[in-house]
Design a protein around this motif. Sequence first.
Motif, PDB file in Angstrom:
ATOM      1  N   LEU A 285     -11.609  -3.987  -9.871  1.00  0.00           N
ATOM      2  CA  LEU A 285     -11.216  -3.872  -8.466  1.00  0.00           C
ATOM      3  C   LEU A 285     -12.403  -3.440  -7.612  1.00  0.00           C
ATOM      4  O   LEU A 285     -13.127  -2.500  -7.955  1.00  0.00           O
TER       5      LEU A 285
ATOM      6  N   ALA B 115      -9.283   4.947   2.209  1.00  0.00           N
ATOM      7  CA  ALA B 115      -8.119   4.161   1.791  1.00  0.00           C
ATOM      8  C   ALA B 115      -7.537   4.727   0.501  1.00  0.00           C
ATOM      9  O   ALA B 115      -8.273   4.966  -0.459  1.00  0.00           O
TER      10      ALA B 115
ATOM     11  N   LEU C  86       0.836  -1.198   0.000  1.00  0.00           N
ATOM     12  CA  LEU C  86       0.000   0.000   0.000  1.00  0.00           C
ATOM     13  C   LEU C  86       0.869   1.245   0.000  1.00  0.00           C
ATOM     14  O   LEU C  86       1.790   1.381   0.802  1.00  0.00           O
TER      15      LEU C  86
ATOM     16  N   HIS D  33     -18.740   3.456  -4.100  1.00  0.00           N
ATOM     17  CA  HIS D  33     -18.198   2.194  -3.611  1.00  0.00           C
ATOM     18  C   HIS D  33     -18.599   1.062  -4.564  1.00  0.00           C
ATOM     19  O   HIS D  33     -19.631   1.116  -5.228  1.00  0.00           O
TER      20      HIS D  33
ATOM     21  N   ASP E 269     -12.698  11.612  -2.798  1.00  0.00           N
ATOM     22  CA  ASP E 269     -12.314  10.994  -1.537  1.00  0.00           C
ATOM     23  C   ASP E 269     -13.288  11.296  -0.407  1.00  0.00           C
ATOM     24  O   ASP E 269     -12.920  11.303   0.771  1.00  0.00           O
TER      25      ASP E 269
ATOM     26  N   VAL F  78     -13.623  -1.663  -4.337  1.00  0.00           N
ATOM     27  CA  VAL F  78     -13.074  -0.679  -3.402  1.00  0.00           C
ATOM     28  C   VAL F  78     -14.198  -0.032  -2.611  1.00  0.00           C
ATOM     29  O   VAL F  78     -15.378  -0.158  -2.935  1.00  0.00           O
TER      30      VAL F  78
ATOM     31  N   SER G 112     -12.158   6.265  -2.398  1.00  0.00           N
ATOM     32  CA  SER G 112     -10.835   5.646  -2.544  1.00  0.00           C
ATOM     33  C   SER G 112     -10.039   6.200  -3.712  1.00  0.00           C
ATOM     34  O   SER G 112      -9.038   5.615  -4.107  1.00  0.00           O
ATOM     35  N   CYS G 113     -10.459   7.312  -4.279  1.00  0.00           N
ATOM     36  CA  CYS G 113      -9.749   7.883  -5.434  1.00  0.00           C
ATOM     37  C   CYS G 113      -9.814   9.405  -5.357  1.00  0.00           C
ATOM     38  O   CYS G 113      -9.840   9.959  -4.260  1.00  0.00           O
TER      39      CYS G 113
ATOM     40  N   VAL H 234      -6.438   3.899  -2.408  1.00  0.00           N
ATOM     41  CA  VAL H 234      -6.319   2.819  -3.391  1.00  0.00           C
ATOM     42  C   VAL H 234      -5.585   3.292  -4.644  1.00  0.00           C
ATOM     43  O   VAL H 234      -4.760   2.567  -5.213  1.00  0.00           O
ATOM     44  N   ASP H 235      -5.865   4.504  -5.084  1.00  0.00           N
ATOM     45  CA  ASP H 235      -5.308   4.959  -6.363  1.00  0.00           C
ATOM     46  C   ASP H 235      -3.858   5.422  -6.268  1.00  0.00           C
ATOM     47  O   ASP H 235      -3.207   5.616  -7.285  1.00  0.00           O
TER      48      ASP H 235
ATOM     49  N   ILE I 180     -11.215   3.954 -10.822  1.00  0.00           N
ATOM     50  CA  ILE I 180     -10.256   2.968 -10.323  1.00  0.00           C
ATOM     51  C   ILE I 180      -9.957   1.932 -11.400  1.00  0.00           C
ATOM     52  O   ILE I 180      -8.796   1.521 -11.589  1.00  0.00           O
TER      53      ILE I 180
ATOM     54  N   CYS J 131      -2.978  -5.671  -5.678  1.00  0.00           N
ATOM     55  CA  CYS J 131      -4.127  -5.452  -6.563  1.00  0.00           C
ATOM     56  C   CYS J 131      -4.653  -6.747  -7.178  1.00  0.00           C
ATOM     57  O   CYS J 131      -5.855  -6.861  -7.473  1.00  0.00           O
TER      58      CYS J 131
END
Length: 678
Positions: free
Chosen positions: A366, A314, A280, A382, A376, A368, A372-373, A316-317, A388, A355
């Motif tokens: 994915l 989180a 991460l 979601h 935010d 998520v 998460s990108c 993620v990106d 993503i 990933c």
Amino acid sequence: MNSLSLLCHWTMKPTCRILTSCRNSALFGFPPAKCYHGLAKKGNLSNFCVNFEQICQFQTNPFRVSGSGHVFNDALKASQVPSWSFGQSGVISRSYSVGTTSRGVSVIARLASKFRNLSTSIETRVNENNFERIYVQGGINVKPVTVERIDKDENVVREEESRIEVSDEKQNVSNQEGLDEAKVVNAQREYSDIEKDAWKLLRDSIVTYCGTPVGTVAANDPGDKQTLNYDQVFIRDFVPSALAFLLKGEGEIVKNFLLHTLQLQSWEKTVDCYSPGQGLMPASFKVRTVPLDGNKYEEVLDPDFGESAIGRVAPVDSGLWWIILLRAYGKITGDYALQERVDVQTGLKMILNLCLTDGFDMFPSLLVTDGSCMIDRRMGIHGHPLEIQALFYSALRCSREMLALNDGSKILVRAINNRLSALSFHIREYYWVDMKKINEIYRYKTEEYSTEATNKFNIYPEQIPLWLMDWIPEEGGYFIGNLQPAHMDFRFFTLGNLWSIVSSLGTPKQNDSVLNLIEAKWDDLVGHMPLKICYPALEFEEWRIITGSDPKNTPWSYHNGGSWPTLLWQFTLACLKMGRIDLAQKAADLAEKRLRSDRWPEYYDTRTGKFIGKQSRLYQTWTIAGYLTTKMLLENPEKAALLFWDEDYELLEICVCALSKSGRKKCSRGAAKSQILI
């Protein structure tokens, strides 16, 4: 017994002492760097970095660690890779000397074939916990490693030195040519006043660590009394800044950023007694100054993996953007040696393993959480948001280019190819909507239980919003924002659609249709300021339920239908790929009229983007950098080809599902190919 003594000189600008951190590094077995400074008087922080030599002793058969052994064993093979020598505590032992001169001959060996094998021939295993085996070539934020060697036989030394320096000189010439080529962008014409102002602001936003530039702050608004985390360096936000510097021929800050964030990847991450998986990347980091005893202080990097973020979202990106930027650095500068470093290859594999980990999901996209990108905050994305998936697809294509091919990476490369094939089919087939597709959904039958089902996700026709039926043009289409069982998010998300074009996640016909839709709906998606982050905004009861009555994401503001100038460079890149430079120039001219006079806002509000956002930060760095990157891409369209991908026809030949052999519905690879040829 023959032995080898290696002295690794780590040179910084200025070189600062590397000290032990209180936080552990789980990746390379050594703690992150700190910078110690001595203060002659309060406030003077610039002249007290101490130069040092770091003595690194490597132990490997047939060598022994020795302070007096000096003979190089020519029987050394590429497979015999030196490893760090650890004490029982697992921390690298280091010794420092100031003002001493070492006896012997210095041989520059960063790119010489024999010494390069010492650091790159190791087979990295991402899933292993024992990362002490990995030799970090050059360390973090350093110049090429200098191998200092002492040999009684001076003739042997001179012969070896001559051979290595010739090899290194050729490589340096090659790398310099790449940098010189990048500098051509800046030598075309005199900058306008707005560009000069933008470059000054961008340079003022640079963050330094131990005297070297490592990124840019998110915003540098002098009137902002509550900075929150806008004074930090975000991986996502730094990308347009990095591209601006790279296109101008200034690659040092980008290289430093990539290496320092890679180091932060390995830090222990704990949120409420839970630690997320290795690989991460942090959402952001901040350079903090910590006072020590006496008149000294130290600089430390303090990363945020979401444990301090608003909503604990989180990042993620972050890892996906890091991979994309790593490829861009190599493409623009020609310095591919960075990608080939063992620490970089290991970090890359860790992100990919995170990933590509198997889970319960049935789709190649994915899964998520919300926020998460780039969006935010809670906005109902979601699941499997398009943004993503497009960045994931781009990162996979980048990784396939950059991964070192060896026995240890074959399985990973095969997994990447399979995922690319499945993901491209999934997005092209199920996320795409145009007039024809919407009419097809409108006539869907529901509750189908069959492998032959047409309505595979059991989408109810009543989900089609009324605004969409009137809004979708005859010519044009787009990729929807999200897809899950019994749910399609029909909102238009700009960043996901633009990166679908840039990465060729969509077919050429689909990519053209996306730009056709933007042109047809220019007033809605661009208006007074390019470009809407999503369209339309959530309003009334829908806004209350989905956002939780978020006061910042009110209708047509911020993430809920706000206009974000930083999307301009991505729009420009997509337009240049598809040969629509006219659209990109039109958007750039529109933004140029207001950005400087409005003091470079983060975002704009209202349905047409007419007003500066009510909570918008001014002098937002990625607004400034996005404009500069756009201008340089428009002046040098050939540079855009280094940043996008063409259609990969080999992916169309890969079909891992083998549907034709199971009696299920025929795979649609043939249909995908037919769209390519149109």
